[in-house]
Design a protein around this motif. Structure first.
Motif, mmCIF file in Angstrom:
data_model
loop_
_atom_site.group_PDB
_atom_site.id
_atom_site.type_symbol
_atom_site.label_atom_id
_atom_site.label_comp_id
_atom_site.label_asym_id
_atom_site.label_seq_id
_atom_site.Cartn_x
_atom_site.Cartn_y
_atom_site.Cartn_z
ATOM 1 N N ILE A 121 52.010 2.351 26.494
ATOM 2 C CA ILE A 121 52.887 3.320 25.445
ATOM 3 C C ILE A 121 53.906 2.600 24.737
ATOM 4 N N THR A 122 54.362 3.036 23.562
ATOM 5 C CA THR A 122 55.475 2.481 23.004
ATOM 6 C C THR A 122 56.745 2.300 23.634
ATOM 7 N N ASP A 127 54.302 -1.731 19.711
ATOM 8 C CA ASP A 127 53.768 -0.811 18.870
ATOM 9 C C ASP A 127 52.562 -0.794 18.423
ATOM 10 N N ARG A 128 51.837 -1.824 18.021
ATOM 11 C CA ARG A 128 50.844 -1.801 17.252
ATOM 12 C C ARG A 128 49.583 -1.665 18.396
ATOM 13 N N ALA A 130 50.239 0.290 21.488
ATOM 14 C CA ALA A 130 50.510 1.636 21.952
ATOM 15 C C ALA A 130 49.783 2.642 21.786
ATOM 16 N N ASP A 132 50.304 5.661 22.150
ATOM 17 C CA ASP A 132 51.091 6.901 21.613
ATOM 18 C C ASP A 132 51.709 6.427 20.242
ATOM 19 N N ALA A 133 51.652 5.395 19.829
ATOM 20 C CA ALA A 133 52.191 5.000 18.578
ATOM 21 C C ALA A 133 52.087 5.877 17.432
ATOM 22 N N GLU A 134 50.803 6.379 17.274
ATOM 23 C CA GLU A 134 50.619 7.168 16.109
ATOM 24 C C GLU A 134 51.399 8.597 16.299
ATOM 25 N N ASN A 136 54.019 9.193 17.980
ATOM 26 C CA ASN A 136 55.640 8.922 17.804
ATOM 27 C C ASN A 136 55.791 8.815 16.247
ATOM 28 N N GLU A 137 54.965 8.315 15.703
ATOM 29 C CA GLU A 137 55.077 8.130 14.124
ATOM 30 C C GLU A 137 55.212 9.673 13.327
#
Length: 150
Positions: A121-122, A127-128, A130, A132-134, A136-137
């Motif tokens: 996870i982030t 981040d690339r 993770a 959950d990155a999308e 979180n964005e």
């Protein structure tokens, strides 16, 4: 926004000190990143892993006794275990992303009470990679804040 009091969720029952848990996890993560851990290797020389819940978990151990307990639990204590010593940061920042699937680290599996899972996870892995990155964005765009400000 962070609170200093316990967070409650009427659906889940008793209060949970969320901020304290976050700080404890951050401290554990920081210690892991700075520490050389044992990375057991498979017969072909790759890190030993297991897949569970859609995540590939890299096995890592704090010390040789922890690795020995893992071997015993697997019924493989009579064989020699090849391993590398790797900084935790290298595992999270380079090895996990190189596996091209969601990948976290399972530390000291087989040592009851000492296990630690570091999920992909982030804030844990880049981040690339993770999972959950999308999300979180999207949360940051919806609130106009980054995750560190939520």
């Amino acid at each position: 926004m962070e609170t200093t009091g316990p967070a409650t969720d009427s659906a889940s029952g008793p209060a949970v000190p969320v901020v304290g848990i976050r700080h404890e996890f951050a401290a554990l993560l920081g210690e892991f990143r700075r520490t050389a851990v044992l990375l057991p290797l498979s017969a072909d020389g790759f890190p030993l892993t297991a897949d569970f819940g859609g995540v590939r978990w890299i096995y890592a151990f704090s010390d040789e006794p922890s690795l020995a307990r893992f071997a015993t639990v697997r019924g493989e204590s009579n064989r020699e275990w090849a391993f590398d010593r790797v900084l935790g940061a290298r595992l999270l920042d380079a090895v996990a992303p190189a596996l091209d699937v969601p990948c976290g680290v399972a530390l000291d599996v087989g040592s009851p009470g000492d296990e630690l899972l570091l999920p992909p996870i982030t804030g844990v892995v880049p981040d690339r990679v993770a999972v959950d990155a999308e999300t979180n964005e999207e949360m940051g765009e919806a609130t106009g804040k980054g995750m560190g400000e939520l």
